[in-house]
Structures are given as C-alpha cells and as structure tokens.
Design an enzyme around this catalytic site. Structure first.
Site, PDB file in Angstrom:
ATOM      1  N   HIS A   1       0.842  -1.204   0.000  1.00  0.00           N
ATOM      2  CA  HIS A   1       0.000   0.000   0.000  1.00  0.00           C
ATOM      3  C   HIS A   1       0.881   1.260   0.000  1.00  0.00           C
ATOM      4  O   HIS A   1       0.598   2.221  -0.707  1.00  0.00           O
ATOM      5  CB  HIS A   1      -0.891   0.043   1.244  1.00  0.00           C
ATOM      6  CG  HIS A   1      -1.901  -1.055   1.346  1.00  0.00           C
ATOM      7  ND1 HIS A   1      -2.086  -1.807   2.480  1.00  0.00           N
ATOM      8  CD2 HIS A   1      -2.813  -1.535   0.445  1.00  0.00           C
ATOM      9  CE1 HIS A   1      -3.056  -2.689   2.294  1.00  0.00           C
ATOM     10  NE2 HIS A   1      -3.505  -2.555   1.064  1.00  0.00           N
TER      11      HIS A   1
ATOM     12  N   LYS B   1     -17.531  -5.828   7.615  1.00  0.00           N
ATOM     13  CA  LYS B   1     -16.191  -6.212   7.151  1.00  0.00           C
ATOM     14  C   LYS B   1     -15.361  -6.785   8.299  1.00  0.00           C
ATOM     15  O   LYS B   1     -14.365  -7.454   8.054  1.00  0.00           O
ATOM     16  CB  LYS B   1     -15.473  -4.992   6.544  1.00  0.00           C
ATOM     17  CG  LYS B   1     -15.723  -4.826   5.051  1.00  0.00           C
ATOM     18  CD  LYS B   1     -14.428  -4.651   4.279  1.00  0.00           C
ATOM     19  CE  LYS B   1     -14.618  -4.773   2.785  1.00  0.00           C
ATOM     20  NZ  LYS B   1     -13.367  -4.778   2.044  1.00  0.00           N
TER      21      LYS B   1
ATOM     22  N   ARG C   1      -1.923  -6.701  -7.958  1.00  0.00           N
ATOM     23  CA  ARG C   1      -0.806  -7.581  -7.621  1.00  0.00           C
ATOM     24  C   ARG C   1      -0.650  -8.720  -8.607  1.00  0.00           C
ATOM     25  O   ARG C   1       0.428  -9.143  -8.945  1.00  0.00           O
ATOM     26  CB  ARG C   1      -1.019  -8.196  -6.224  1.00  0.00           C
ATOM     27  CG  ARG C   1      -0.695  -7.265  -5.117  1.00  0.00           C
ATOM     28  CD  ARG C   1      -1.283  -7.743  -3.827  1.00  0.00           C
ATOM     29  NE  ARG C   1      -2.730  -7.676  -3.877  1.00  0.00           N
ATOM     30  CZ  ARG C   1      -3.512  -7.852  -2.846  1.00  0.00           C
ATOM     31  NH1 ARG C   1      -3.004  -8.156  -1.680  1.00  0.00           N
ATOM     32  NH2 ARG C   1      -4.811  -7.743  -2.951  1.00  0.00           N
TER      33      ARG C   1
ATOM     34  N   SER D   1      -2.791  -7.766   3.367  1.00  0.00           N
ATOM     35  CA  SER D   1      -3.087  -7.520   4.785  1.00  0.00           C
ATOM     36  C   SER D   1      -3.420  -8.835   5.480  1.00  0.00           C
ATOM     37  O   SER D   1      -3.017  -9.049   6.634  1.00  0.00           O
ATOM     38  CB  SER D   1      -4.266  -6.556   4.923  1.00  0.00           C
ATOM     39  OG  SER D   1      -3.961  -5.318   4.334  1.00  0.00           O
TER      40      SER D   1
HETATM   41  P1  ADP Z   1      -9.834  -3.721  -0.239  1.00  0.00           P
HETATM   42  O1  ADP Z   1     -10.495  -4.355   0.923  1.00  0.00           O
HETATM   43  O2  ADP Z   1     -10.580  -2.552  -0.810  1.00  0.00           O
HETATM   44  O3  ADP Z   1      -9.312  -4.656  -1.308  1.00  0.00           O
HETATM   45  P2  ADP Z   1      -7.116  -3.443   0.662  1.00  0.00           P
HETATM   46  O4  ADP Z   1      -6.724  -2.618   1.844  1.00  0.00           O
HETATM   47  O5  ADP Z   1      -6.905  -4.908   0.757  1.00  0.00           O
HETATM   48  O6  ADP Z   1      -8.594  -3.018   0.418  1.00  0.00           O
HETATM   49  O7  ADP Z   1      -6.367  -2.919  -0.631  1.00  0.00           O
HETATM   50  C1  ADP Z   1      -6.518  -1.606  -1.122  1.00  0.00           C
HETATM   51  C2  ADP Z   1      -5.896  -1.514  -2.499  1.00  0.00           C
HETATM   52  O8  ADP Z   1      -4.487  -1.770  -2.420  1.00  0.00           O
HETATM   53  C3  ADP Z   1      -6.426  -2.530  -3.519  1.00  0.00           C
HETATM   54  O9  ADP Z   1      -6.468  -1.892  -4.763  1.00  0.00           O
HETATM   55  C4  ADP Z   1      -5.392  -3.610  -3.511  1.00  0.00           C
HETATM   56  O10 ADP Z   1      -5.346  -4.324  -4.730  1.00  0.00           O
HETATM   57  C5  ADP Z   1      -4.125  -2.800  -3.310  1.00  0.00           C
HETATM   58  N1  ADP Z   1      -3.039  -3.606  -2.731  1.00  0.00           N
HETATM   59  C6  ADP Z   1      -3.107  -4.421  -1.669  1.00  0.00           C
HETATM   60  N2  ADP Z   1      -1.911  -5.014  -1.437  1.00  0.00           N
HETATM   61  C7  ADP Z   1      -1.070  -4.557  -2.393  1.00  0.00           C
HETATM   62  C8  ADP Z   1       0.297  -4.815  -2.744  1.00  0.00           C
HETATM   63  N3  ADP Z   1       1.028  -5.680  -2.043  1.00  0.00           N
HETATM   64  N4  ADP Z   1       0.828  -4.180  -3.810  1.00  0.00           N
HETATM   65  C9  ADP Z   1       0.060  -3.318  -4.527  1.00  0.00           C
HETATM   66  N5  ADP Z   1      -1.227  -3.041  -4.277  1.00  0.00           N
HETATM   67  C10 ADP Z   1      -1.795  -3.641  -3.228  1.00  0.00           C
END
Ligand code: ADP
Length: 164
Positions: A17, A41, A90, A128
């Site tokens: 992120h 959630k 990803r 996460s």
């Molecule tokens: P959500 O629940 O909306 O998917 P996340 O917090 O899991 O929220 O992710 C938010 C955004 O960050 C999403 O677009 C996700 O694909 C991206 N993301 C999560 N992990 C990574 C990573 N390791 N590298 C790049 N983008 C990521």
C-alpha cells in the site's frame, strides 16, 4: 488541482500500500487515502488505529491525506468532488475483481476513472490477510509493513499471548 482517492480497508497498511500511495502522490497534487469503515467487514484493527498507523506511515509524503468513509466509494468520490480512483494490482487474480468493480463504479458515476498501478514485484505477494496471519502466529512481519504497523502488531499479539 488534480486529486485522486486511494480507497481500501488497510487492515493493516502494508509496504505494498505504501508503495502505491508513494507513487500516486507523485502523479497527483492531492491523494486521499480513504479508509473504508463499512459494518460487516469486521476488521482486526479499529478504524482510529488503522487511520493513525497510516498517518504515521505517510507523514513524509507530500499531498497525502487520510480520511475515513462509509458506504459506496462512488458516493465518497462524488462528495469530495473527485473523479479519479487509484487501485493497486498484484496479480491476475486481483484483476478480475477489480475489473468488475471498476465497471460497476463507472456505471454508477460515469465521470469516474479508475487508474491501476501495478505492484512492485517485491511486494506482489504481500496482503493484509497474510500479514495478520503471520503476526498472529508470532512471525516477524517487519519486512512487509511500515514500522508503526509492525510495532502495533507486535504489541497487539504479544498482549494476546500473555493473556492466555
Ligand atoms: P480492499 O479491501 O478494498 O481490497 P485493501 O486494503 O486490501 O482493500 O487494498 C486496497 C488496495 O491496495 C487494492 O487496490 C489492492 O489491490 C491494493 N493492494 C493491496 N496489497 C497490495 C500490494 N502488495 N501491492 C500493490 N497493491 C496492493
């Protein structure tokens, strides 16, 4: 002024992120990291903690704001007068869900454009959920998350272990 929203659960924020927001902050004058707080959630980290950890992790980045929202991302975008959404990709497995979401959002708010930034290869396996699982089992997640998140998770899970 060019403004974008980077929405997500950030439960917790990872280096993946952080990499996306760092790169997005170079493309836009202002990027709002919009932390979603929808009921149902059931996140591990409460909203105020998720927000604080993000704020600490992005404090050196120019033009990045951290806000909380509930409801639909498109409604939040309309309310903040923003027409660009940033999402990270990803793997192919992210693509299917993200494509559907981007198309639905476009239908609901035609002016909205979703911009995808590809993950840096070294962060492509970080999620996460993986971080939470490793931390819960006592593993070291310092190479996957910003320092403030690492400190919080260590404290959180060691407290849990002591209580048992
Ligand atoms: P959500 O629940 O909306 O998917 P996340 O917090 O899991 O929220 O992710 C938010 C955004 O960050 C999403 O677009 C996700 O694909 C991206 N993301 C999560 N992990 C990574 C990573 N390791 N590298 C790049 N983008 C990521």
């Amino acid at each position: 002024m060019a403004r974008a929203i980077y929405p997500g659960s950030f439960d917790p924020m990872t280096l993946g992120h952080l990499d996306i927001i760092r790169r997005a902050s170079k493309l836009f004058d202002e990027v709002i990291m919009a932390v979603v707080g929808n009921p149902g959630k059931s996140p591990l980290l409460p909203m105020d903690i998720r927000k604080n950890l993000i704020e600490e992790s992005v404090k050196d980045l120019r033009g990045v704001k951290v806000e909380e929202f509930q409801g639909l991302t498109v409604d939040y975008a309309k309310a903040t007068n923003t027409t660009v959404l940033i999402r990270g990709l990803r793997a192919i497995s992210d693509f299917e869900a993200e494509l559907g979401m981007a198309q639905a959002n476009k239908q609901l708010f035609p002016e909205l454009e979703t911009i995808f930034l590809m993950t840096k290869a070294e962060y492509s396996f970080i999620s996460s959920s993986t971080v939470k699982e490793i931390a819960r089992l006592g593993g070291d997640v310092s190479q996957f998350v910003p320092h403030p998140v690492n400190d919080y998770l260590r404290e959180h899970f060691s407290r849990g272990t002591k209580q048992k």
